[in-house]
Design an enzyme around this catalytic site. Structure first.
Site, PDB file in Angstrom:
ATOM      1  N   THR A   1      44.049  36.172  35.311  1.00  0.00           N
ATOM      2  CA  THR A   1      44.717  34.909  35.649  1.00  0.00           C
ATOM      3  C   THR A   1      43.791  33.929  36.384  1.00  0.00           C
ATOM      4  O   THR A   1      42.978  34.329  37.199  1.00  0.00           O
ATOM      5  CB  THR A   1      45.947  35.206  36.525  1.00  0.00           C
ATOM      6  OG1 THR A   1      46.764  36.155  35.844  1.00  0.00           O
ATOM      7  CG2 THR A   1      46.736  33.945  36.814  1.00  0.00           C
TER       8      THR A   1
ATOM      9  N   GLU B   1      52.430  40.771  34.697  1.00  0.00           N
ATOM     10  CA  GLU B   1      52.540  41.510  33.426  1.00  0.00           C
ATOM     11  C   GLU B   1      53.507  40.814  32.471  1.00  0.00           C
ATOM     12  O   GLU B   1      54.257  41.474  31.756  1.00  0.00           O
ATOM     13  CB  GLU B   1      52.984  42.954  33.667  1.00  0.00           C
ATOM     14  CG  GLU B   1      51.858  43.889  34.028  1.00  0.00           C
ATOM     15  CD  GLU B   1      50.750  43.912  33.000  1.00  0.00           C
ATOM     16  OE1 GLU B   1      51.049  44.057  31.810  1.00  0.00           O
ATOM     17  OE2 GLU B   1      49.582  43.769  33.406  1.00  0.00           O
TER      18      GLU B   1
HETATM   19  C1  LIG Z   1      51.717  39.507  43.280  1.00  0.00           C
HETATM   20  C2  LIG Z   1      50.964  39.119  42.045  1.00  0.00           C
HETATM   21  C3  LIG Z   1      49.914  39.925  41.624  1.00  0.00           C
HETATM   22  C4  LIG Z   1      49.156  39.562  40.524  1.00  0.00           C
HETATM   23  N1  LIG Z   1      48.097  40.352  40.155  1.00  0.00           N
HETATM   24  C5  LIG Z   1      47.271  39.929  39.150  1.00  0.00           C
HETATM   25  C6  LIG Z   1      46.100  40.664  38.812  1.00  0.00           C
HETATM   26  O1  LIG Z   1      45.809  41.704  39.417  1.00  0.00           O
HETATM   27  N2  LIG Z   1      45.292  40.180  37.832  1.00  0.00           N
HETATM   28  C7  LIG Z   1      45.577  39.043  37.155  1.00  0.00           C
HETATM   29  O2  LIG Z   1      44.808  38.657  36.306  1.00  0.00           O
HETATM   30  N3  LIG Z   1      46.702  38.321  37.437  1.00  0.00           N
HETATM   31  C8  LIG Z   1      47.557  38.738  38.414  1.00  0.00           C
HETATM   32  N4  LIG Z   1      48.697  38.013  38.723  1.00  0.00           N
HETATM   33  C9  LIG Z   1      48.999  36.789  37.959  1.00  0.00           C
HETATM   34  C10 LIG Z   1      50.177  36.965  37.002  1.00  0.00           C
HETATM   35  O3  LIG Z   1      49.792  37.739  35.924  1.00  0.00           O
HETATM   36  C11 LIG Z   1      50.681  35.579  36.548  1.00  0.00           C
HETATM   37  O4  LIG Z   1      51.201  34.926  37.662  1.00  0.00           O
HETATM   38  C12 LIG Z   1      51.729  35.721  35.470  1.00  0.00           C
HETATM   39  O5  LIG Z   1      51.123  36.045  34.279  1.00  0.00           O
HETATM   40  C13 LIG Z   1      52.578  34.467  35.283  1.00  0.00           C
HETATM   41  O6  LIG Z   1      51.817  33.402  34.880  1.00  0.00           O
HETATM   42  P1  LIG Z   1      51.828  32.017  35.632  1.00  0.00           P
HETATM   43  O7  LIG Z   1      51.737  32.263  37.075  1.00  0.00           O
HETATM   44  O8  LIG Z   1      50.828  31.188  34.959  1.00  0.00           O
HETATM   45  O9  LIG Z   1      53.262  31.410  35.327  1.00  0.00           O
HETATM   46  P2  LIG Z   1      53.570  30.090  34.417  1.00  0.00           P
HETATM   47  O10 LIG Z   1      53.293  30.398  33.000  1.00  0.00           O
HETATM   48  O11 LIG Z   1      52.904  28.930  35.027  1.00  0.00           O
HETATM   49  O12 LIG Z   1      55.128  30.023  34.638  1.00  0.00           O
HETATM   50  C14 LIG Z   1      55.784  28.906  35.235  1.00  0.00           C
HETATM   51  C15 LIG Z   1      57.116  28.683  34.527  1.00  0.00           C
HETATM   52  O13 LIG Z   1      56.866  28.220  33.193  1.00  0.00           O
HETATM   53  C16 LIG Z   1      57.627  28.968  32.275  1.00  0.00           C
HETATM   54  N5  LIG Z   1      56.893  29.047  31.003  1.00  0.00           N
HETATM   55  C17 LIG Z   1      55.569  29.234  30.825  1.00  0.00           C
HETATM   56  N6  LIG Z   1      55.275  29.261  29.523  1.00  0.00           N
HETATM   57  C18 LIG Z   1      56.441  29.097  28.847  1.00  0.00           C
HETATM   58  C19 LIG Z   1      56.811  29.044  27.464  1.00  0.00           C
HETATM   59  N7  LIG Z   1      55.908  29.161  26.499  1.00  0.00           N
HETATM   60  N8  LIG Z   1      58.112  28.871  27.146  1.00  0.00           N
HETATM   61  C20 LIG Z   1      59.031  28.768  28.123  1.00  0.00           C
HETATM   62  N9  LIG Z   1      58.739  28.800  29.429  1.00  0.00           N
HETATM   63  C21 LIG Z   1      57.466  28.979  29.800  1.00  0.00           C
HETATM   64  C22 LIG Z   1      57.833  30.316  32.919  1.00  0.00           C
HETATM   65  O14 LIG Z   1      58.973  30.953  32.424  1.00  0.00           O
HETATM   66  C23 LIG Z   1      57.962  29.941  34.386  1.00  0.00           C
HETATM   67  O15 LIG Z   1      59.298  29.627  34.642  1.00  0.00           O
HETATM   68  C24 LIG Z   1      49.469  38.379  39.811  1.00  0.00           C
HETATM   69  C25 LIG Z   1      50.543  37.587  40.233  1.00  0.00           C
HETATM   70  C26 LIG Z   1      51.288  37.940  41.330  1.00  0.00           C
HETATM   71  C27 LIG Z   1      52.417  37.066  41.760  1.00  0.00           C
END
Ligand SMILES: Cc1cc2nc3c(=O)[nH]c(=O)nc-3n(C[C@H](O)[C@H](O)[C@H](O)COP(=O)(O)OP(=O)(O)OC[C@H]3O[C@@H](n4cnc5c(N)ncnc54)[C@H](O)[C@@H]3O)c2cc1C
Ligand SMILES: Cc1cc2nc3c(=O)[nH]c(=O)nc-3n(C[C@H](O)[C@H](O)[C@H](O)COP(=O)(O)OP(=O)(O)OC[C@H]3O[C@@H](n4cnc5c(N)ncnc54)[C@H](O)[C@@H]3O)c2cc1C
Lengths: 665, 665
Positions: free
Chosen positions: B139, B425
């Site tokens: 990420t 995930e």
């Molecule tokens: C505690 C924690 C530990 C983590 N550990 C790791 C790690 O070890 N390694 C790593 O690489 N990452 C890690 N992550 C990151 C995590 O994998 C991401 O936060 C996760 O994949 C969600 O992506 P985002 O934050 O970009 O959410 P976004 O995609 O920005 O989501 C924001 C909103 O947009 C919506 N959305 C997004 N795309 C669409 C779509 N196509 N259609 C409809 N709605 C959509 C979602 O439903 C959500 O409501 C961690 C995150 C947390 C919180």
């Protein structure tokens, strides 16, 4: 507002209504807007009120910092000669739970509501100048919801003309009162009044807890903080306390004697002031909670809406610009129904203010006719709005994806500080059961010709409602307020009638009530949702100036109602209030309403007029400049004080070097 | 177990089944129970693993303490020569998020799954001995869900035979990886592979981040912690990190090359290993998450159930003993449906383990036929179970009234540490949309005669299901598994068919998919709920020994299914799968099932076999001795170090004495 470059300008330009006029609608009046705007800026511009480090302080630092802010706020209130309304607003924007919340919110109102003229004259001036600080000590380790079960005793001793306050058991320890743990000098203590050889049940007493000289607990008093609560900063700035009495003596005149008294001889007598007056206070407090719900909900929605307009994810395969996540229909459905709820709760809160005044006016004229209904109505709305808001804040956090989990998003704090609202001032389930009882009573009195009043008056049309079938035939029909009201009234009426019918099958009505309580809670929720929907609709029948303002509110009102309808579809269908075809039309209509909100979404949250200070969220910044600021915030964490973390030498290095065997761990 | 006097003995005596046998069912096997029991006690009895002060430590102390626990755990694992399974269990019971979670849970599996034989031979032994510590750096600040949008680049330089890893923009900063901020020496870094003048999209690379000598970041690397997260202790023991690369060079052989490679000349070539192998890893990780959901849910339910049996409120007007709150039907409805969910998730998790093995076996035999279905199924179940568990934990907290808000209840921590599971995930909404796509594809392929497999096979009977009408006629009919399965299958099939029909009205199917995505998510949820219900039912078709054990599980299975049915009633009714009369029967039946669970409730949570250490909750203590321990805990708060709080002299006294004017604030 705050930013130099406005990354959300393109969103703001899309708005189809006059945002400044909407700000007035949200605030309640132009004057209310001006005051809140002035106070918000005052707080935001003062470095003492900084709060962005809140999650990083340990308990003691946080608490001390809260004491500082509170004293400083009071100093400013005096210096600037702020009005009561302004002072309350200032405290509100400081946005940190503190003993003053209970002093102003519970201690003072309790003396006003339950104290005699004489008592008020003695205690209120001291409290108004904060020469004494008070808390509200009702709940005990063993009893919260069941106030009548409190165990602390206040035994009248006619020899000395005193009450002896005592904690006979461990579970009688006072537990939870805010401001009690470390600060309050006085408390309204609820205890069982025992005099003349009889237990007269729970009454309130003004008890001094700490010395005004050195702040030490008075003899016979054990008092302390009950420990860490949910969240980082959140409610940990408050000293919720534990308190035990070992035969503590107070003068007889410190029993709150407005409605009942103990004479010099120890006789218990009722005054001629109606007991029902206490309900007035409850209506007042719960009305505040409803309006706070709209604030908390709108805050979370503001953060999630702005960030959803900034955040782009997917939708481009060729390196072009990606889709704003606010354009996804799933995001809209989750977000815009909460946006609509924020507005809905605002207006029902406004109406509750009116209701409170109306009740008080009637009470003064010895008219108690609307009191039970008003009481049930505020209890129910407190339950409904706080539950929805707690869930809504967490939903907004999830809507921000991973970044919502950071404290710098402001959402974890907002959730943690908000959720106890579902429990205090009446556990939400217990309150709904009270509403249900009131509804059953209303139904049962129909036969004797008693006409239901206020928010229950639709029950007077129950026979007609039992036959109700919605006549919606196409999607747009659902935009008609009457179509919505009809369906909500029919559902609520049928639910409660069904409960009453099922109940009549039990020989022991109390047993029946217990057995059917899940259905009764559902009926109560249906009733409360109807109230919110109908007050929103009533609001729209008023004259609302400003280009496009009313149109936006109409869209939000429809969204609020139809999203509830879809969520509780089972009840609408099983009561036959609507049919599956009509449900499907509501669903289609909702989708089209989301599209109508979409271009106005950012402007609709701008209308809350929140400063970046108040929002306390990097994701919700007015200027949308999220990423650089997130990056900047990260480095402030104490863990980043050193490149190599504390503990590396002792624990990590020996692991990497296979030298754990000899390491001292 | 732990207590001397057992205040819940009277509850335990009511149980109508063999708790020891149920423990085996819950653990999966006698051997699994023995291992977990042994490891739980090992951790619980060791003072290094104490965790009751967790909420009171500041970030640095908390983090250092985590490093200590982690090193110590590793030392014990080596000393005691624990097996892999035992080691994993031990880490699990330590119950504090740490860099090791990512090292063992993501870094090692990524190398195993995506590394060549050669790479595995080089890196795995180092990782197994923890001579290197790895994280999973995918990420970025700007991209999470949309992995294909990552911006970090890995440009091949044929001159030196190296990749140049670079962060071209602020939003390309790695952001969130656990263990990255302060500890990891290495990371699997995902970056766009650029070679031969082309962008080949995102690939994984093993990159060393810190020196193995002094732990300093290597040249070109900026790395730190991203700051405080939700909750007091919770996930703040983890160093989620930020990482930027300034043209960092790594040898070519550190690209993970199992499925595609870059040659010495910079040519991009696919290996003959099928790409689909990566999905295997995803199925594995998500299966773990589902089984963790059952753990988290059961933990919260265990606390709330025991406390609900201890807590008494109302129900006595004459000073007699009050009603246990677990006897209120509203409490039962909220609590027992979650108890049932805990068991349901346990069994579906168990089945997913089998599914994973089955998929792997097939992959090895080049059989990819079940992979899409298995992938959709795990994605959906991850989403369903984690959302329900997050909500369930908070509901359990509310079920404990005010006391649930104290950290000593254990519930705030459990919630705060659990909720990100809904986001990482795979964001739960994004995952459900994937499931929906798979369902639509399954439907669309019916015409071409492709037979749906596994959990989608009911779709093969779609024509029959479209005509389905439940034949339930009395309450007990709902206890028949076929009645339940029929209704759930019909609802799921009809929902997805309806979506497909609506979709066909759009000329641009992608636009249609976006427009209807809310309905599609509902269809996906309906499908996933069917899976959980049907796996519970399948479990009950097995032979389950132990007096009364199977009967209890049958009751729980019915509760799980019928409470979902009542919650989603609108869908069951609007699809015509059941009628209002049948819905009402389900509701009645549910009430009677709650009564059947009631005497067994405490024993059913005892069957989880959790130690008081693991539960970490005063309210959930095995012995039910809640009040004295709550009281005791309170005094440990740092605020109680002194009777008069720090800050009194500077801030409170001047306020009380009207001397704020001259106070320095
Ligand atoms: C505690 C924690 C530990 C983590 N550990 C790791 C790690 O070890 N390694 C790593 O690489 N990452 C890690 N992550 C990151 C995590 O994998 C991401 O936060 C996760 O994949 C969600 O992506 P985002 O934050 O970009 O959410 P976004 O995609 O920005 O989501 C924001 C909103 O947009 C919506 N959305 C997004 N795309 C669409 C779509 N196509 N259609 C409809 N709605 C959509 C979602 O439903 C959500 O409501 C961690 C995150 C947390 C919180
Ligand atoms: C942050 C915070 C601040 C507070 N501040 C103050 C304060 O300043 N002063 C003060 O005096 N108190 C204060 N309180 C205490 C608060 O008022 C009580 O916690 C509240 O009244 C709920 O009571 P309880 O904790 O006893 O819940 P309980 O009644 O024990 O509730 C436990 C469960 O039992 C259920 N239940 C209880 N009775 C029934 C019934 N009859 N039918 C069905 N279900 C039932 C509830 O729904 C709930 O699920 C505070 C609490 C908190 C969390």
């Amino acid at each position: 507002m705050e930013g130099v470059v406005d990354h959300l300008a393109f969103e703001r330009n899309k708005a189809q209504f006059d945002v400044e006029e909407m700000k007035i609608v949200w605030a309640g009046s132009r004057q209310a807007l001006e005051i809140s705007d002035k106070m918000a800026r005052l707080v935001a511009s003062d470095p003492v009120f900084k709060k962005d480090n809140r999650a990083m302080l340990d308990r003691k630092e946080l608490f001390k910092n809260t004491l500082r802010k509170t004293a400083y706020a009071w100093k400013r209130i005096i210096e600037l000669r702020l009005s009561e309304q302004e002072a309350a607003m200032l405290r509100f924007f400081v946005d940190q739970p503190a003993f003053t919340d209970l002093h102003w919110g519970m201690f003072v109102p309790a003396i006003k509501g339950q104290g005699t003229e004489e008592q008020q004259q003695k205690w209120l001036p001291l409290a108004y100048k904060m020469q004494i600080i008070g808390c509200y000590a009702q709940t005990e380790l063993g009893h919260g919801s069941n106030v009548q079960g409190l165990e602390t005793t206040a035994r009248f001793d006619p020899k000395t003309d005193e009450f002896v306050i005592h904690s006979p058991t461990l579970t009688s320890s006072k537990w939870w009162p805010g401001g009690l743990g470390k600060v309050s000098t006085h408390g309204i203590v609820y205890a069982r009044l025992i005099t003349d050889g009889r237990d007269y049940g729970v009454h309130g007493f003004i008890v001094q807890l700490r010395s005004l000289d050195d702040h030490l607990p008075l003899p016979g008093i054990t008092v302390g903080d009950i420990g860490m609560k949910f969240g980082n900063g959140a409610y940990n700035s408050m000293d919720n306390g534990v308190l035990r009495f070992d035969h503590v003596r107070i003068p007889r005149n410190q029993m709150l004697m407005r409605v009942s008294q103990v004479t010099r001889e120890g006789k218990y007598v009722q005054s001629n002031v109606p007991r029902q007056l206490v309900y007035g206070t409850m209506v007042f407090v719960r009305q505040t909670i409803v309006s706070d719900a709209s604030t908390a909900m709108s805050r979370a929605v503001c953060i999630a809406t702005r960030y959803s307009a900034v955040r782009r994810q997917f939708g481009s395969n060729n390196g072009g610009i990606e889709t704003q996540v606010i354009d996804y229909k799933t995001q809209q459905a989750r977000l815009f129904s909460l946006l609509a709820s924020a507005y809905a709760f605002r207006f029902v809160g406004e109406w509750l203010k009116w209701l409170y005044m109306d009740v008080m006016k009637r009470l003064q004229a010895n008219d108690f006719s609307t009191l039970p209904e008003a009481h049930a109505c505020t209890a129910g709305l407190k339950s409904l709005t706080t539950s929805a808001t707690a869930d809504g804040i967490e939903e907004c956090r999830k809507l921000c994806g991973g970044h919502g989990y950071l404290c710098s998003s402001g959402l974890p704090e907002l959730f943690a500080v908000y959720v106890p609202t579902c429990t205090y001032e009446g556990d939400n389930t217990v309150l709904l059961l009270q509403v249900a009882r009131h509804l059953l009573k209303t139904i049962s009195q129909l036969g004797s010709g008693k006409k239901p009043v206020g928010t229950t008056s639709y029950i007077g049309r129950v026979e007609q409602l039992m036959r109700y079938r919605s006549n919606v035939q196409k999607g747009e029909d659902w935009l008609n307020p009457n179509a919505v009201l009809g369906a909500f009234e029919a559902r609520a009426a049928k639910k409660v009638v069904l409960c009453a019918q099922n109940l009549s099958r039990f020989t022991n009505p109390e047993e029946g009530f217990q057995e059917l309580s899940v259905d009764l809670v559902e009926a109560a929720v249906a009733h409360c949702q109807l109230i919110v929907v109908s007050k929103f609709i009533e609001k729209l029948q008023q004259d609302i100036p400003g280009k496009g303002v009313k149109q936006q509110l109409e869209v939000l009102c429809s969204i609020y109602a139809l999203s509830l309808l879809c969520k509780h579809l089972g009840e609408f269908l099983s009561t036959g209030s609507i049919n599956p075809k009509q449900a499907s039309l509501a669903n289609d209509q909702l989708r089209s309403l989301y599209s109508q909100v979409r271009p106005n979404a950012v402007a609709l949250v701008d209308a809350f007029n929140y400063t970046d200070h108040f929002l306390g969220s990097v994701l919700g910044r007015y200027d949308g400049d999220v990423y650089p600021k997130l990056y900047e915030e990260a480095w402030k964490d104490p863990l980043n004080d050193s490149v190599v973390p504390d503990g590396y030498q002792e624990y990590v290095r020996p692991m990497l070097k296979q030298q754990l065997r000899n390491a001292r761990l």
